[in-house]
Scaffold this active site. Structure first.
Site, short mmCIF file in Angstrom:
data_model
loop_
_atom_site.label_atom_id
_atom_site.label_comp_id
_atom_site.label_asym_id
_atom_site.label_seq_id
_atom_site.Cartn_x
_atom_site.Cartn_y
_atom_site.Cartn_z
N THR A 7 0.66 -1.64 0.30
CA THR A 7 -0.12 -0.44 0.19
C THR A 7 0.76 1.10 0.13
O THR A 7 1.79 1.28 0.44
CB THR A 7 -1.02 -0.17 1.21
OG1 THR A 7 -1.92 1.18 0.99
CG2 THR A 7 -0.36 0.24 2.35
N THR A 8 0.67 2.40 -0.53
CA THR A 8 0.39 3.34 -0.76
C THR A 8 0.48 4.65 0.09
O THR A 8 0.39 5.96 0.82
CB THR A 8 0.65 4.01 -1.57
OG1 THR A 8 -0.21 4.06 -2.54
CG2 THR A 8 2.17 3.09 -3.07
N GLY A 11 -2.50 5.55 6.38
CA GLY A 11 -3.86 5.52 6.95
C GLY A 11 -4.07 3.98 7.54
O GLY A 11 -4.59 3.11 8.27
N LYS A 12 -4.20 3.48 5.47
CA LYS A 12 -4.08 1.71 5.40
C LYS A 12 -3.43 0.46 6.79
O LYS A 12 -3.36 0.07 7.12
CB LYS A 12 -4.11 1.34 4.31
CG LYS A 12 -5.21 1.57 3.94
CD LYS A 12 -5.47 0.26 2.19
CE LYS A 12 -6.15 0.91 1.20
NZ LYS A 12 -5.82 0.10 0.07
N ASP A 66 -7.96 -3.67 -1.39
CA ASP A 66 -8.53 -2.43 -2.11
C ASP A 66 -9.59 -2.00 -0.74
O ASP A 66 -10.89 -3.07 -1.10
CB ASP A 66 -8.94 -3.15 -3.43
CG ASP A 66 -8.61 -1.92 -4.03
OD1 ASP A 66 -7.96 -0.86 -4.25
OD2 ASP A 66 -9.77 -1.83 -4.50
N GLY A 156 -9.22 9.04 5.22
CA GLY A 156 -10.13 9.19 4.31
C GLY A 156 -11.88 10.05 4.14
O GLY A 156 -11.85 10.75 5.13
P1 ITT Z 1 -3.13 1.85 -2.47
O1 ITT Z 1 -3.77 1.28 -3.29
O2 ITT Z 1 -2.44 2.43 -1.98
O3 ITT Z 1 -3.19 0.60 -1.19
P2 ITT Z 1 -5.31 3.70 -1.47
O4 ITT Z 1 -5.98 5.02 -0.47
O5 ITT Z 1 -5.35 4.68 -3.26
O6 ITT Z 1 -3.99 3.28 -1.53
P3 ITT Z 1 -7.57 2.13 -2.51
O7 ITT Z 1 -7.49 2.18 -3.89
O8 ITT Z 1 -7.99 0.82 -1.67
O9 ITT Z 1 -5.65 2.78 -2.02
O10 ITT Z 1 -8.37 3.45 -2.42
C1 ITT Z 1 -9.15 3.25 -0.26
C2 ITT Z 1 -10.33 4.61 -0.22
O11 ITT Z 1 -11.86 4.11 0.22
C3 ITT Z 1 -9.01 5.24 0.73
O12 ITT Z 1 -8.09 6.30 -0.37
C4 ITT Z 1 -9.86 6.01 0.97
O13 ITT Z 1 -10.79 7.52 0.53
C5 ITT Z 1 -11.15 5.32 1.13
N1 ITT Z 1 -11.42 4.30 2.32
C6 ITT Z 1 -10.78 3.33 2.30
N2 ITT Z 1 -10.78 2.80 3.55
C7 ITT Z 1 -11.37 3.85 4.58
C8 ITT Z 1 -11.40 3.64 5.95
O14 ITT Z 1 -10.95 2.73 6.67
N3 ITT Z 1 -11.55 4.93 6.17
C9 ITT Z 1 -12.06 6.12 5.51
N4 ITT Z 1 -11.91 6.04 4.17
C10 ITT Z 1 -11.32 4.76 3.97
#
Ligand code: ITT
Length: 200
Positions: A7-8, A11-12, A66, A156
């Site tokens: 992941t980039t 928060g995740k 994702d 997010g």
């Molecule tokens: P990686 O692909 O590098 O892991 P990303 O942020 O682009 O990072 P995603 O494509 O899975 O990841 O998009 C996830 C988005 O969904 C994230 O950027 C938030 O906007 C939202 N999201 C996911 N989980 C969340 C959470 O626990 N709380 C709030 N928003 C969340």
């Protein structure tokens, strides 16, 4: 097991580490970020693409998440486009003032103005890719979108998402409470259960 997290999103990464460490996994940060094109139409496809790309580059057992927000009255949007919702033509582009998270939230609240049906869910698909085989699991958390952002935890859409049964937003919950009910917490515990049943 040592697991590289593809992941980039800081928060995740923080949450994945918090959830997996007590389950006995050693979470490893990628040495560098990879540009993975998320061309899939589903969360599962995109999680697979990320896990595979990082595994091919770094060779360790690799976990990708994702995830996103699925809003009933927006026909499931932002869904797989959650991280870049502000920049989509759908619903009109939102100017990027401040962070992408802030712009995404502003657009969501604008589209839901005067909308009575504010039901939504967070969805996460996690994939553990081992090269010769892979495993996946899913988790969801239902709730609704509040009128204005509250709280400073998480990331997010957390400040505008009120989980079912709570009067606080996800961003107002302590981290361990978010992990207990979140889509990500559920998906990762489901995955850990699956791996245990496979003796991994
Ligand atoms: P990686 O692909 O590098 O892991 P990303 O942020 O682009 O990072 P995603 O494509 O899975 O990841 O998009 C996830 C988005 O969904 C994230 O950027 C938030 O906007 C939202 N999201 C996911 N989980 C969340 C959470 O626990 N709380 C709030 N928003 C969340």
């Amino acid at each position: 097991m040592k697991v590289l997290v593809a992941t980039t999103n800081p928060g995740k990464l923080r949450e994945i580490e918090r959830i997996l460490s007590p389950l006995g996994y050693k979470v490893v940060k990628p040495p560098e970020k990879l540009e993975v094109k998320e061309t899939g139409r589903t969360f599962l496809e995109n999680a697979y693409l990320k896990a595979k790309a990082y595994h091919e580059r770094f060779g360790l057992p690799t976990l990708a998440d994702d995830s996103g927000l699925v809003v009933d009255s927006l026909g499931g949007y932002p869904g797989v486009f959650s991280s870049r919702f502000y920049s989509l033509e759908f619903g009109g582009k939102e100017e990027l003032k401040g962070s992408a998270d802030e712009a995404n939230v502003r657009k969501l609240l604008r589209l839901l103005q005067c909308e009575e049906d504010r039901r939504a869910k967070f969805v996460a698909f996690v994939v553990l890719y081992l090269g010769e085989k892979g495993f996946f699991a899913e988790g969801e958390c239902r709730g609704e979108i509040v009128e204005s952002p509250r709280g400073s935890g998480g990331f997010g859409y957390d400040p505008v998402f009120r989980p079912e049964g709570y009067d606080r937003t996800m961003a107002e919950l302590p981290p361990e409470e978010k992990d207990r009910i979140s889509h990500r917490g559920r998906a990762l515990r489901n995955l850990a259960g699956l791996l245990e049943s496979c003796d991994l």
